[in-house]
Design a protein around this motif. Structure first.
Motif, mmCIF file in Angstrom:
data_model
loop_
_atom_site.group_PDB
_atom_site.id
_atom_site.type_symbol
_atom_site.label_atom_id
_atom_site.label_comp_id
_atom_site.label_asym_id
_atom_site.label_seq_id
_atom_site.Cartn_x
_atom_site.Cartn_y
_atom_site.Cartn_z
ATOM 1 N N SER A 1 -0.196 1.409 32.063
ATOM 2 C CA SER A 1 0.535 2.635 31.755
ATOM 3 C C SER A 1 0.560 2.846 30.248
ATOM 4 O O SER A 1 0.411 1.887 29.473
ATOM 5 C CB SER A 1 1.975 2.561 32.281
ATOM 6 N N VAL A 2 0.734 4.096 29.853
ATOM 7 C CA VAL A 2 0.716 4.454 28.432
ATOM 8 C C VAL A 2 2.018 5.159 28.070
ATOM 9 O O VAL A 2 2.451 6.082 28.771
ATOM 10 C CB VAL A 2 -0.473 5.381 28.112
ATOM 11 N N VAL A 3 2.623 4.721 26.982
ATOM 12 C CA VAL A 3 3.765 5.430 26.410
ATOM 13 C C VAL A 3 3.249 6.320 25.288
ATOM 14 O O VAL A 3 2.754 5.812 24.268
ATOM 15 C CB VAL A 3 4.815 4.460 25.844
ATOM 16 N N PRO A 4 3.289 7.651 25.442
ATOM 17 C CA PRO A 4 2.847 8.535 24.353
ATOM 18 C C PRO A 4 3.791 8.426 23.157
ATOM 19 O O PRO A 4 5.010 8.309 23.319
ATOM 20 C CB PRO A 4 2.910 9.931 24.971
ATOM 21 N N TYR A 5 3.227 8.454 21.963
ATOM 22 C CA TYR A 5 4.036 8.318 20.756
ATOM 23 C C TYR A 5 3.554 9.335 19.731
ATOM 24 O O TYR A 5 2.363 9.373 19.404
ATOM 25 C CB TYR A 5 3.913 6.900 20.191
ATOM 26 N N SER A 6 4.486 10.135 19.211
ATOM 27 C CA SER A 6 4.096 11.219 18.298
ATOM 28 C C SER A 6 4.948 11.267 17.036
ATOM 29 O O SER A 6 4.960 12.277 16.340
ATOM 30 C CB SER A 6 4.189 12.569 19.028
ATOM 31 N N ALA A 7 5.640 10.159 16.729
ATOM 32 C CA ALA A 7 6.560 10.169 15.584
ATOM 33 C C ALA A 7 5.949 9.624 14.310
ATOM 34 O O ALA A 7 6.665 9.263 13.383
ATOM 35 C CB ALA A 7 7.828 9.385 15.942
ATOM 36 N N GLY A 8 4.617 9.551 14.251
ATOM 37 C CA GLY A 8 3.953 9.085 13.034
ATOM 38 C C GLY A 8 3.417 7.674 13.176
ATOM 39 O O GLY A 8 4.156 6.753 13.539
ATOM 40 N N TRP A 9 2.136 7.522 12.898
ATOM 41 C CA TRP A 9 1.470 6.216 13.000
ATOM 42 C C TRP A 9 0.172 6.284 12.208
ATOM 43 O O TRP A 9 -0.479 7.326 12.145
ATOM 44 C CB TRP A 9 1.163 5.903 14.460
ATOM 45 N N SER A 10 -0.205 5.161 11.602
ATOM 46 C CA SER A 10 -1.503 5.049 10.954
ATOM 47 C C SER A 10 -1.925 3.593 10.965
ATOM 48 O O SER A 10 -1.098 2.692 10.756
ATOM 49 C CB SER A 10 -1.451 5.547 9.504
ATOM 50 N N LEU B 1 0.821 -1.208 0.000
ATOM 51 C CA LEU B 1 0.000 0.000 0.000
ATOM 52 C C LEU B 1 0.852 1.254 0.000
ATOM 53 O O LEU B 1 0.535 2.246 -0.652
ATOM 54 C CB LEU B 1 -0.913 0.008 1.227
ATOM 55 N N VAL B 2 1.936 1.217 0.773
ATOM 56 C CA VAL B 2 2.821 2.370 0.908
ATOM 57 C C VAL B 2 4.264 1.863 0.836
ATOM 58 O O VAL B 2 4.655 1.002 1.617
ATOM 59 C CB VAL B 2 2.598 3.099 2.247
ATOM 60 N N ASP C 1 -0.846 -4.717 10.264
ATOM 61 C CA ASP C 1 -1.275 -3.846 9.163
ATOM 62 C C ASP C 1 -1.208 -2.363 9.492
ATOM 63 O O ASP C 1 -1.959 -1.566 8.929
ATOM 64 C CB ASP C 1 -2.686 -4.217 8.714
ATOM 65 N N HIS C 2 -0.308 -1.959 10.400
ATOM 66 C CA HIS C 2 -0.148 -0.547 10.720
ATOM 67 C C HIS C 2 1.112 0.002 10.050
ATOM 68 O O HIS C 2 2.020 -0.750 9.701
ATOM 69 C CB HIS C 2 -0.034 -0.333 12.228
ATOM 70 N N VAL C 3 1.148 1.315 9.894
ATOM 71 C CA VAL C 3 2.330 2.005 9.377
ATOM 72 C C VAL C 3 2.943 2.821 10.508
ATOM 73 O O VAL C 3 2.264 3.654 11.118
ATOM 74 C CB VAL C 3 1.967 2.927 8.194
ATOM 75 N N VAL C 4 4.217 2.559 10.801
ATOM 76 C CA VAL C 4 4.977 3.312 11.802
ATOM 77 C C VAL C 4 6.303 3.662 11.139
ATOM 78 O O VAL C 4 7.265 2.880 11.186
ATOM 79 C CB VAL C 4 5.204 2.500 13.091
ATOM 80 N N PRO C 5 6.406 4.817 10.492
ATOM 81 C CA PRO C 5 7.559 5.096 9.630
ATOM 82 C C PRO C 5 8.884 5.302 10.351
ATOM 83 O O PRO C 5 9.934 4.998 9.786
ATOM 84 C CB PRO C 5 7.135 6.364 8.879
#
Length: 479
Positions: A268-277, A33-34, A119-123
Motif C-alpha cells: 500500500s502507498v501513503v500519498p505525501y504532498s507536504a514537501g520532500w526532496s 546543505l540546507v 539524506d532526504h529533506v522532509v520539511p
C-alpha cells in the motif's frame, strides 16, 4: 496495545552528485546543505516521532568509515542513538533492511520498522508523522507493506514512480500499489503527471518486523542465510555492532525494491504532498535554498551581480566568490576544488568525479578536512619535506599512542590545553606553548578539558603520509 515504531536510518551513501561538497570521505548526509543541521541530524529528529507516540531510539546502519561520525552528529543535536550496525561493505538496501529486521526480531517481532535514507529533506515534520500514523493504521488492519509516494510537482525523469490502482481521493489516503515504474523519459513522465495515479517513489518504507521477514522468505530467500549469520555472529565493538564480515561477503548486492517490493502483492502507498526532496542534484539544493525573485541562491561569502537562476556557494569564510552576469550556472567553491557547471548538467556531476578518479586526483573522494573519532584535522600548507596542519580535538578525546619512522613534529597549542605524552614523560601544554616530538618518539596528545583543543602541527621529514603511523594503544580500537 500499540506497537512500538523502530526508526531505521540507512546511512552509508557516497553522494557523488553533490561533489565537491559531498565526497566519499564525508558524503552529503553529514553536510549542512540546507539549514543549520546536517541531513542526518534532520532525519534523526524527524524519525524520533511525535512525543505521544511509542517510538524507539533510531537504529542506524552505516559503514566503517562513518561509525564515529554518526554518533558524534546525533549527540551534537541531543539525540541518543540506539543500536548502530556496521556493514563490513556496502550491499545495497535489501541486505541492510533485512539485517535490521532480523536484529529487531530477536527483541520485538511485533514491532514496526520505519525505514528511511539519511539524506532526504522532509520539511514538514507534523505532516510526516501524520502520514506515518496512517501507515501504522494500515499495517494493524491488513498487514500490508507500506511505502510513501510523493505527489509529483513536475515531470521528473530522475525519480522512479509508483503506479496506484486509482488516484487518491484525499490527503494521506492509503491506496493499494499497482506496480513500480522505472525512471521514465520526459514524454512518459509528462503523461504520468497528467494521469494523476502516479507518485514519486520516496524510498521510505513502513512494515511490521515479522511481515518484512516473511516477504524476504517468499521473494528473496537466498539473502536470509548469510544475513542471518552476519547478525548472529556480529561482534560488539565500542558500542557498535559489527556484522560478521565473512558471512556478509556472501550477501548479494540488491535493492529492497528489486528484491522484495516489486514482487510483493500486499503493498500500500501513503500519498505525501507536504514537501520532500532526495537532494539528488545541485538544482535540488538551489530549489531548497530560498532563491530570490531572479532565481539567485547563495551560501557563504558570495557577491552576485546581475545573475539569473544560479546557485553560488562559498564553503570557506576566507574565500569570497564574485559572480557577474551569470545565468543557469552552478558554482561551488571549496578550499581545494571548484565546480562550475551549467544547470542542465546538474545530474552529470558524478561524471566529473569519475574523470577525477581516473586522473588519480585526491579531491575526487577526499576533503581537505579529515574527520577522525577524536575530532578532525586539515592540511594548511604542504611542501616537499614539511606539512602544516590544524588539529581539533574534542573535549575528553585522545589520539592514539603512536610513533613515526619518517617525520618529527612540532605542536603549538592555540586553543585549550593539551595533555602530551612523549616516551615516558607527560606534561600539560597550554595556549601559546609548544612541544617538540623527535622522529621515532612514542607520543600521544589528549584533551583533558571541557572545551575543544586546537593546535598547529608542523611536520618535517622525508615522508609525511598518514600511513606512517605505528599505533601502540588506541581507545577507538583502530588497527
Amino acid at each position: 496495545m500499540t506497537n512500538t515504531v523502530y526508526p531505521v536510518i540507512l546511512c552509508g551513501g557516497s553522494g557523488t552528485r553533490l561533489w565537491p561538497l559531498s565526497r566519499k570521505s564525508y558524503p552529503k548526509q553529514f553536510v549542512q546543505l540546507v539549514g543549520e543541521t546536517s541531513l542526518l541530524q534532520n532525519c534523526a529528529e524527524r524519525m524520533l516521532g511525535p512525543s505521544q507516540a511509542p517510538y524507539a531510539k533510531p537504529l542506524i546502519l552505516t559503514n566503517e568509515a562513518f561509525r564515529f561520525i554518526v554518533p558524534e552528529q546525533l549527540t551534537a543535536v541531543g539525540i541518543d542513538p540506539g543500536p548502530i550496525l556496521i556493514e563490513p561493505e556496502g550491499r545495497n538496501t535489501a541486505p541492510a533492511v533485512l539485517s535490521a529486521a532480523l536484529f529487531l526480531a530477536a527483541r520485538d517481532p511485533e514491532g514496526i520498522m520505519l525505514v528511511a535514507p539519511s539524506d532526504h529533506v522532509v520539511p514538514d515534520m507534523e505532516a510526516f508523522h501524520q502520514a506515518v500514523a496512517e501507515g501504522v493504521r494500515t499495517i494493524s488492519e491488513r498487514r500490508d507493506l507500506v511505502t510513501f509516494g510523493i505527489t509529483p510537482t513536475h515531470a521528473e525523469t530522475g525519480y522512479g514512480y509508483l503506479k496506484l490502482r486509482h488516484p487518491p481521493e484525499s490527503t494521506h489516503e492509503v491506496v493499494p500499489l499497482d506496480r513500480f515504474v522505472e525512471k521514465p523519459d520526459l514524454k512518459t513522465a509528462e503523461a504520468m503527471l497528467s494521469d494523476g495515479s502516479y507518485l514519486w517513489n520516496s524510498g521510505i518504507f513502513l512494515f511490521a518486523v515479522r511481515d518484512i521477514i516473511a516477504a524476504f522468505e517468499q521473494h528473496a530467500s537466498e539473502l536470509i542465510p548469510p544475513v542471518q549469520k552476519a547478525v548472529a555472529e556480529a561482534k560488539t565493538d565500542l558500542g557498535f555492532l559489527r556484522l560478521d564480515p565473512a558471512a556478509w561477503a556472501g550477501v548479494g548486492d540488491i535493492s529492497i525494491d528489486y528484491a522484495v517490493m516489486e514482487k510483493a502483492s500486499n503493498l500500500s502507498v501513503v500519498p505525501y504532498s507536504a514537501g520532500w526532496s532526495d537532494v539528488g542534484s545541485w538544482t535540488a539544493v538551489q530549489e531548497l535554498s530560498n532563491p530570490d525573485e531572479d532565481g539567485v541562491a547563495t551560501n557563504g561569502e558570495v557577491t552576485a551581480i546581475d545573475c539569473r537562476n544560479v546557485l553560488i556557494r562559498s564553503e570557506s569564510p576566507a574565500l569570497e566568490v564574485v559572480a557577474m552576469g551569470l545565468e543557469n550556472v552552478i558554482t561551488i567553491a571549496m578550499p581545494d576544488a571548484v565546480l562550475v557547471a551549467s544547470m542542465d548538467k546538474a545530474q552529470d556531476v558524478k561524471q566529473a568525479v569519475t574523470a577525477l578518479k581516473a586522473k588519480g586526483v585526491k579531491q575526487a573522494e577526499s576533503l581537505p578536512v579529515d574527520h577522525r573519532p577524536w575530532g578532525w584535522f586539515e592540511s594548511l600548507v604542504i611542501g616537499d619535506r614539511f606539512q602544516v596542519k590544524r588539529i581539533h580535538v574534542h573535549p575528553g578525546a585522545s589520539l592514539s599512542l603512536q610513533s613515526h619512522h619518517h617525520r618529527s613534529e612540532h605542536w603549538i597549542v592555540v586553543e585549550g590545553t593539551a595533555k602530551v605524552t612523549i616516551d615516558d614523560q607527560e606534561r600539560l601544554v597550554t595556549e601559546n606553548q609548544s612541544v617538540y616530538i623527535p622522529l621515532g618518539a612514542t607520543h600521544r596528545m589528549e584533551n583533558p578539558g571541557k572545551v575543544p583543543m586546537v593546535l598547529i602541527e608542523v611536520q618535517t621529514g622525508t615522508y609525511l603520509g598518514e600511513d606512517d603511523i605505528i599505533r601502540y594503544e588506541d581507545i577507538y580500537a583502530r588497527d
